[in-house]
Design an enzyme around this catalytic site. Structure first.
Site, PDB file in Angstrom:
ATOM      1  N   CYS A 283       0.830  -1.204   0.000  1.00  0.00           N
ATOM      2  CA  CYS A 283       0.000   0.000   0.000  1.00  0.00           C
ATOM      3  C   CYS A 283       0.865   1.254   0.000  1.00  0.00           C
ATOM      4  O   CYS A 283       0.457   2.290  -0.503  1.00  0.00           O
ATOM      5  CB  CYS A 283      -0.964  -0.017   1.173  1.00  0.00           C
ATOM      6  SG  CYS A 283      -0.176  -0.188   2.757  1.00  0.00           S
TER       7      CYS A 283
ATOM      8  N   HIS B 221      -1.059   1.260   7.588  1.00  0.00           N
ATOM      9  CA  HIS B 221      -1.652   1.236   6.264  1.00  0.00           C
ATOM     10  C   HIS B 221      -1.539   2.608   5.615  1.00  0.00           C
ATOM     11  O   HIS B 221      -1.783   3.624   6.250  1.00  0.00           O
ATOM     12  CB  HIS B 221      -3.125   0.833   6.390  1.00  0.00           C
ATOM     13  CG  HIS B 221      -3.785   0.618   5.060  1.00  0.00           C
ATOM     14  ND1 HIS B 221      -3.200  -0.077   4.028  1.00  0.00           N
ATOM     15  CD2 HIS B 221      -4.999   1.009   4.594  1.00  0.00           C
ATOM     16  CE1 HIS B 221      -4.006  -0.105   3.001  1.00  0.00           C
ATOM     17  NE2 HIS B 221      -5.105   0.555   3.315  1.00  0.00           N
TER      18      HIS B 221
END
Lengths: 885, 466
Positions: free
Chosen positions: B116, B413
């Site tokens: 990510c 994330h």
């Protein structure tokens, strides 16, 4: 009971050994108290003496026995003592009876044996009745209710037997005529009616009716009518009509007449009613059912009154009343589709609106706007208040729709100005001159929509439409044809028949034009069994190829002609079997489902279910129609529709894909404008189905069950569906339509074809709903294709769900009313409350499905027993102002 | 003259007594009504029994009765005309364009296992149209001379961007990732179970921009600077002053991002940037012959078209041996003005365009009428987008935010929040693009465990050509 208790209480004491023997002995004596023992001995004595040779002694013994039996009181659960003690002697008495010579005494004996048979008679022997007939035929009631009830039951059985063996029944009838008044006097109207129905002599019922009992009797009769087999239900209703007429309950009589579909009765009721205000009320009822009674010279009245009554019957007051309601509830402000979508409540997603117009989404917005602002006469898209800026702003939205979308957009103007013929037609006029054929088609359709359910002496709809029916452009023709169908649904206007039959039979016109013509013809002649109309459609079916999705409208048109007429369609049914096999099955099912629509006929439901159990190899579509048929037949009454819901659930689990696709639609039909939680949940589950056609049907059905309710739960479900399906334009379109339906008329409109306490079924309304549902069976070809305007057929079912009270001069009269959930009071003792969980409001008020209203003031008396729609109130002359308040 | 008197209903009006001369054709009657209603006869529709009244009809056949009520329809209004420019519908567009336009945003990127950080970096950089076009024109044969690995990486980036533009389904950046790993082995770090580990997005960003800046040179013959430097490079001139000797040295450098330092008293991006431009360092003083504390003060001498601001949220925590995160809430604006950090010369340069921009905006908002600019050379004649300066005004709009959620740089994330050309914000959470509202974008300023802005990309506001 007291002596028994005594003996019981002595039992737990630990008895000594010798006492045990004593107890055993006592048990053999049946635990009798002294009192009972005395009675028993007394009765034994009577029995002995009754067999005495001396008639004097006999008589005395029988008299005494009779006295004992009559004076005995019993509860429901125990047998009266005298009967109990006489049981062992039943055989003896019977034997002796055989030996007795014919005499008065023998009859007395027969009476007593008849009563004893109540407990002793073998199953199926009907000895009670047998001895009763041999007996003195004296006062029945003196032997108690239980006896009479038992007799009534045996009469029913005996009647069946005698009839099958073609025996004489008049002696039974004499007894019936004794029992019925007894029941009626003792608040047991249901039993009286049941007995008469069992012996098939209901026609003598009116004779026994009195002011005190006719209402309860009729209410039982009416509720029975749904459950008795066909044909018998007509006679039941007929009796109810006679009783109501006898007691001058004109509004109730008229309702029954309408239920029977008997316009002679309606007319007779109208003629029998002399009071002007009551006549006004009758006109309102007729208007709600879109029927008319011709006010010719045979019904004498003043001309001035005739005009007033005609106006009410023509439904010209509907628009006014609806707007009064809207103003009272303060919902006149137009809403735009965004107010309905409520995108701000959805997480982010919907804000990603595209920069380019989507024709499909604009079309959806057109429909949403039309449904939501239906009948209000104003909106923000089509009828802009800024007339000063010319037609630009209006034109803009119109031209944000593509091709056939413009037809629906123009037609939406008709829905917005629904029922307002004088105000709406001028706004549509200019579109009739457009150079764009789709716009013209839409304008013609709009003319039809405005006039839906409204009659007018000048017949503007016909005058404006008939020319365009024969134009070249198919779109324009369809617009005009559909408009005629909507404007004259249920009127059986002959000019329309003459206009449409050539089109249907002409094999050169496209199947789409012919299909819509057949459907319009079916609507105009709905439930008329009109031969010529049926012929024309059958002919077209035989000559055509019928492979088009729109061929279903031919079938449906044919079916509507026989809507609810049961076996009147038999001949046609045989013909249908012979047509082109591609369509024959579909047509048979459609015809059958229509003919039994709203009858609750269980056999038909079973037949449709068994059709659904076949597994077909070829892509035949009639199973979908069969599923709809289940809904259509079973929607007649609550029990039937609940059972159908269950059956549909099974179909969902085991059915083929084409069946599963129709199930949500049938659910929608069964619960239309009636958001039941269980149906809602099922549909919500199906709206996420992996089969997108099931999901689409479920989504539309969510709209249907919430139609016009503003139900927050459904609105929430649809909102989340709109974000779930934001990438799927077809499903999103369905979601939008459903959203429009839920907020239809801003929550003032219902689609429920049943009205007047779920007693009357409006045939044009059900016809309109069925047309849309059949179109939904092939969503891709019709609603998502270029025939989306079939959605406007729903207008036939659209009615304000209001209670509007008016005074005798028809001016709105606000009065307090209690609105609550309706309670079934049929056959209940006393004066039960007809509603529960009520709230008090001031009229006009909204009524949801399953709700009922009652006046909360004694100051007025309503002229209609059912408080729905328009109700005329009359001042109560006996009213005394309550000074305490 | 035989005549019949009728009443005529028109819209909501009723004309009670209109006389019909039954010997004249109905057209005459229509002219009578024209006087009353103003509706021209050919627009009038009069309902009589069995249809509409024809102009040349015969009254005697129509059996109009005395006192009958007729209904007339019609208005003088024009039929609505279609607008000259017909509406463009999505459905008319070719299929491959539909997806993008209908959604109003491009595709997402699949997560290939802790990627990510890379996905969000690519999404942010992909939002720069100039970079997209520069990559597009990068040819496969361009200079394989020296560094083949960065060449192939650039090619992979080009292909990936192309795929993002055309696809409306999530794209798997497989090739790009492989090449990135081989070019920068630090990204190929593996955990115990063999899976590739989460990396610092800032590092990825910096490396990527660096690589691209090396490869994306303007085609030969042009004097302009390297594309990437023009797009992202910030020229800084620093004065380093020795605290003891008052000796001053000047230094000039080009950086690709401004650092926003986060300390106890930083609540806003501006304060953080100010701190970032001032620093203290120890270096060898030539006069003292030993290392001494120097203070360094920097000013911007050239602004880029796209200003990258990095929040220095991570610091090496020795005890846990990882890059720990500062959760402190630091607000950042949707519109950033960096004039205050510029050198005096640059400030002067910025003045005229800023004036022009403000005027244009005022005019758009309708605040001021036209005011002629009398003094100075008419700045409007210049094309600002081609000047040496990447930004003529020093005013920037936020266009992309790269956020981090979690407690350390190598875990948690990363998500990219990108403003589309239609002004809508999209959250690119790997393969899921989720529309967002603009007011929610500024809420990513930290202070909790929610997504926290790590890198902000600002785009320069340019006055329009007149």
């Amino acid at each position: 009971m007291a002596p028994d208790l005594k003996s019981d209480s002595s039992a737990p004491q630990p008895p000594a050994k010798p006492a045990k023997d004593a107890k055993k002995k006592k048990d053999e004596k049946e635990d009798l108290s002294e009192e009972d023992l005395a009675l028993k001995q007394q009765l034994e004595l009577y029995v002995e003496r009754a067999q005495d040779s001396d008639p004097g002694v006999q008589r005395l013994a029988l008299e005494s026995m009779r006295q004992e039996i009559r004076s005995a009181t019993s509860s429901m659960t125990s047998v009266p003592k005298p009967l109990k003690f006489l049981r062992p002697h039943y055989g003896t008495l019977k034997a002796f009876f055989q030996k007795m010579p014919e005499s008065e005494l023998k009859m007395y004996m027969a009476d007593i044996i008849s009563v004893l048979a109540l407990t002793m008679s073998e199953e199926g022997e009907r000895e009670s009745l047998q001895y009763r007939l041999l007996g003195s035929k004296g006062d029945l009631g003196s032997w108690g209710h239980e006896y009479v009830r038992n007799l009534a039951g045996e009469i029913g059985l005996e009647f069946q037997k005698r009839r099958s063996e073609e025996e004489y029944i008049s002696s039974l009838m004499d007894l019936v005529k004794q029992i019925v008044p007894f029941h009626l006097q003792h608040n047991a109207e249901p039993e009286a009616v049941d007995l008469l129905m069992e012996v098939e002599t209901l026609d003598i019922l009116p004779k026994f009716m009195e002011k005190a009992n006719f209402k309860r009797t009729c209410s039982y009769l009416l509720s029975c009518a749904s459950y008795v087999p066909e044909l018998e239900d007509i006679s039941v209703l007929d009796i109810a009509y006679q009783i109501y007429s006898k007691f001058e309950q004109h509004t109730d009589a008229l309702r029954v007449a309408l239920r029977l579909g008997n316009l002679q009765y309606a007319r007779a009721t109208f003629a029998a009613c002399k009071d002007l205000s009551e006549r006004k009320q009758l006109c309102y009822i007729l208007a709600r059912q879109s029927e008319t009674v011709e006010l010719d010279d045979e019904i004498p009245m003043e001309d001035e009154h005739r005009d007033v009554l005609q106006d009410i019957m023509n439904n010209t007051k509907l628009c006014e009343g609806y707007l009064t309601l809207a103003r009272d509830l303060d919902v006149m402000e137009p809403k735009v589709p965004e107010d309905i979508y409520k995108a701000h409540l959805i997480d982010g997603r919907a804000s990603a609106g595209a920069s380019v117009d989507s024709a499909r989404q604009n079309l959806a917005a057109t429909f949403v706007n039309a449904f939501v602002n239906a009948g209000f006469g104003q909106d923000h898209l089509m009828t802009s208040p800024a007339e000063s800026s010319g037609s630009t702003s209006t034109g803009n939205w119109l031209f944000k729709n593509k091709e056939h979308g413009k037809a629906s957009a123009t037609a939406s103007l008709g829905l917005i100005t629904l029922w307002d013929v004088d105000g709406g037609l001028p706004q549509i006029d200019k579109y009739l001159y457009s150079t764009d054929n789709h716009v013209v088609a839409g304008a013609l359709l709009a003319v039809g929509i405005i006039n839906c359910g409204i009659r007018n002496d000048c017949d503007p709809a016909y005058a404006l439409l008939y020319d365009s029916v024969t134009k070249d452009d198919p779109a324009v023709r369809i617009g005009a044809i559909m408009g005629l169908g909507l404007a004259y649904a249920g009127t059986q206007k002959e000019e329309v028949l003459e206009l449409l039959t050539p089109i249907i039979s002409d094999s050169r016109v496209g199947i789409d034009v012919a299909g819509f013509a057949a459907l319009s013809l079916g609507l105009v002649y709905v439930a008329s069994c009109h031969e010529d109309a049926a012929q024309a459609i059958l002919l077209a079916m035989m000559e055509r190829d019928n492979d088009d999705p729109l061929a279903r409208f031919l079938c449906l048109g044919l079916g509507l002609l026989y809507l609810g007429k049961q076996d009147a369609a038999e001949a046609t049914f045989e013909v249908v079997k012979t047509v082109n096999e591609k369509i024959s099955n579909y047509c048979q099912v459609t015809l059958e489902s229509c003919t039994y629509a709203g009858t609750g006929n269980v056999l038909k439901v079973q037949k449709f279910l068994s059709q659904c159990s076949d597994h077909l190899d070829k892509g035949e579509s009639h199973q979908g129609a069969a599923v709809l048929g289940i809904g259509l037949v079973a929607m007649a009454e609550e029990l039937g529709s609940d059972m159908a819901l269950r059956a549909l659930e099974h179909l969902l689990q085991y059915g083929e894909p084409n069946i599963r696709r129709a199930v949500p639609l049938a659910l929608g039909l069964l619960s239309i404008s009636n958001p039941k939680i269980n149906v809602m949940d099922t549909l919500s589950r199906l709206s996420h189905d992996t089969d997108s056609e099931v999901a689409m049907a479920a989504t539309i059905s969510l709209g249907l069950i919430g139609a016009g309710t503003n139900n927050a739960r459904i609105a929430g479900m649809l909102r989340s569906l709109s974000s779930y399906y934001y990438k799927d334009p077809s499903l999103l379109f369905c979601v939008r339509i459903a959203q429009g339906l839920v907020h239809m008329g801003k929550g003032l409109i219902t689609l429920n074809p049943y009205h007047s306490d779920r007693f009357l079924l409006s045939t044009p309304a059900i016809a309109g709903i069925v047309a849309v549902l059949h179109a939904c069976l092939d969503m891709k070809a019709i609603i998502l294709g270029k025939y989306h305007y079939v959605l406007y057929y729903l207008v036939l079912a659209m009615q304000p769900r209001m209670l509007m009270t008016v005074d005798e001069n028809l001016k709105p009269l606000p009065v307090p009313v209690r609105v609550g959930i309706a309670v079934d009071t049929v056959g209940q003792a006393g004066r039960p409350k007809s509603i529960t969980g009520f709230q008090t409001h001031t009229t006009p008020v909204l009524l949801a499905t399953g709700e009922r209203a009652e006046l909360a003031t004694e100051k007025y008396t309503p002229l209609s027993s059912v408080l729905e729609g328009f109700v005329v109130l009359r001042e109560n002359p006996d009213y005394v102002e309550d000074h305490l308040n | 003259m035989p005549s019949v008197t009728v009443s005529v209903k028109w819209q909501k009006e009723l004309f009670p007594s209109v006389e019909i001369d039954t010997e004249q054709p109905p057209y005459v009657f229509k002219c009578q009504l024209f006087d009353l209603t103003g509706v021209p006869p050919d627009r009038q529709k009069i309902m009589v029994k069995g249809g509409l009244l024809k102009d040349d009809g015969d009254w005697s056949k129509l059996a109009v009765k005395e006192g009958q009520r007729l209904m007339m329809m019609g208005t003088a209004e024009e039929a609505p005309k279609a607008p000259e420019k017909s509406t463009l519908f999505v459905e008319d567009l070719p299929e491959n364009e539909q997806g993008v336009i209908e959604q109003g945003f491009t595709a997402g990127l699949m997560n290939l296992g802790n990627t990510c950080y890379m996905n969000s970096t690519i999404q942010c950089l992909h939002s720069v149209p100039e970079l997209r076009s520069a990559l597009k024109s990068y040819s496969a044969g361009a200079g394989t001379d020296m560094d083949p690995s960065s060449h192939t990486l650039t090619l992979a980036a080009r292909d990936l961007f192309g795929e993002l533009d055309s696809s409306h389904r999530a794209v798997a950046p497989l090739r790009f990732w492989t090449l990135l790993r081989s070019k920068f082995p630090q990204f190929a770090q593996q955990a115990n179970n063999g899976a590739y580990m989460q990396q610092d997005a800032e590092e990825c960003w910096t490396q990527l921009v660096y690589t691209l800046s090396q490869r994306l040179r303007p085609s030969s013959g042009e004097t302009r600077e390297a594309t990437l430097k023009n797009l992202f490079g910030v020229d800084i001139s620093s004065r380093i002053k020795c605290a003891e000797t008052e000796e001053e040295t000047e230094e000039a450098e080009t950086v690709y991002s401004l650092k926003c330092h986060i300390s106890q008293d930083v609540n806003h991006l501006n304060e953080g940037l100010k701190q970032g431009l001032k620093s203290e360092l120890e270096k060898t003083s030539p006069s003292l012959g030993r290392s001494a504390v120097h203070s360094k003060e920097s000013v911007i001498t050239r602004l880029p078209q796209y200003l990258t601001v990095q929040f220095v949220r991570f610091f090496w925590k020795r005890e846990t041996k990882q890059k720990a995160k500062i959760l402190r809430k630091v607000d950042y604006p949707l519109v950033l003005d960096v004039m205050g950090f510029c050198s005096e010369e640059l400030k002067n340069e910025l003045k005229a365009p800023r004036e022009l921009l403000r005027e244009q905006e005022d005019r758009e908002a309708g605040l001021k009428g036209k005011r002629k600019i009398e003094d100075g050379p008419a700045p409007s004649s210049m094309d600002w987008s081609t000047t040496e300066q990447g930004s003529p005004t020093g005013i920037y709009d936020l266009v992309a935010v790269l956020t981090h959620k979690g407690r350390s740089a190598d875990s948690g994330h990363y998500v990219a929040w990108v403003k589309q050309e239609n002004g809508k914000w999209i959250e690119f959470d790997d393969d899921r693009p989720i529309p967002q509202r603009e007011e929610d974008i500024t809420k990513l300023s930290g202070g909790g465990d929610w997504h926290t802005a790590y890198i902000c990309l600002y785009k320069s506001r340019v006055p329009k050509k007149e």
